[in-house]
Motif scaffolding. Structure first.
Motif, PDB file in Angstrom:
ATOM      1  N   ILE A  49       0.828  -1.164  -0.060  1.00 11.28           N
ATOM      2  CA  ILE A  49       0.013  -0.164  -0.181  1.00 11.28           C
ATOM      3  C   ILE A  49       0.774   1.242  -0.114  1.00 11.28           C
ATOM      4  O   ILE A  49       1.707   1.372   0.935  1.00 11.28           O
ATOM      5  N   ILE A  66      -2.844   5.332   8.607  1.00 12.52           N
ATOM      6  CA  ILE A  66      -2.730   4.614   7.532  1.00 12.52           C
ATOM      7  C   ILE A  66      -2.046   5.374   6.371  1.00 12.52           C
ATOM      8  O   ILE A  66      -1.029   5.194   5.880  1.00 12.52           O
ATOM      9  N   CYS A  70       2.044   4.969   5.180  1.00 14.96           N
ATOM     10  CA  CYS A  70       2.050   4.364   3.762  1.00 14.96           C
ATOM     11  C   CYS A  70       2.582   5.462   2.989  1.00 14.96           C
ATOM     12  O   CYS A  70       2.768   5.341   1.522  1.00 14.96           O
ATOM     13  N   VAL A  76      -0.066  -4.988   3.898  1.00 17.77           N
ATOM     14  CA  VAL A  76      -1.122  -4.891   4.711  1.00 17.77           C
ATOM     15  C   VAL A  76      -0.652  -5.410   6.234  1.00 17.77           C
ATOM     16  O   VAL A  76      -1.211  -4.930   7.170  1.00 17.77           O
ATOM     17  N   LEU A  94      -8.693   0.210   4.469  1.00 20.58           N
ATOM     18  CA  LEU A  94      -7.933   0.215   3.213  1.00 20.58           C
ATOM     19  C   LEU A  94      -8.880   0.311   1.921  1.00 20.58           C
ATOM     20  O   LEU A  94      -8.746   1.179   1.072  1.00 20.58           O
TER      21      LEU A  94
END
Length: 130
Positions: A49, A66, A70, A76, A94
């Motif tokens: 990701i 997140i 990222c 993940v 996600l």
């Protein structure tokens, strides 16, 4: 935070500990969704990701976390570990971020194929003759 839940949950845990691991918290984070969206259905533990941009004001804290994590590609499984959330919850989050075009999911780079045995033996033979 006060311990509004009473007895604290699991064997002597404080109210804060109970809140962090409670099913109710996970239900709220995912908005009650347990199944992954079509975008998140293709995700597995090793899918990478990458965020398209930084977090924006007003984002759900878990979504923002997140996106921040990222900035460089993460799997993940790594996201789940860093956030301390189950993979099932992370895939729902996600899915939201993929649908909003905030992150990109990429298949991991496949491992390099090993050359065939005859080629390796020919190289070793050549090196020994030097």
């Amino acid at each position: 935070m006060s311990d509004a839940g009473g007895g604290g949950g699991k064997g002597g845990a404080t109210g804060a500990d109970w809140e962090e691991t409670s099913p109710e918290r996970l239900y709220v984070i995912t908005g009650g969704r347990s199944g992954a969206s079509a975008a998140a259905a293709a995700l597995d533990l090793v899918t990478l990701i990458v965020a398209r941009s930084g977090a924006r004001p007003g984002m759900q804290p878990e979504h923002a976390a997140i996106v921040q994590l990222c900035q460089a590609p993460l799997s993940v499984a790594e996201i789940s570990a860093y956030l301390g959330l189950p993979v099932s919850v992370v895939t729902v989050l996600l899915g939201d971020l993929i649908a909003d075009n905030r992150v990109v999911a990429r298949a991991p780079v496949p491992p390099a194929r090993l050359p065939d045995r005859a080629l390796i033996e020919a190289v070793i033979d050549g090196l020994q003759k030097l």
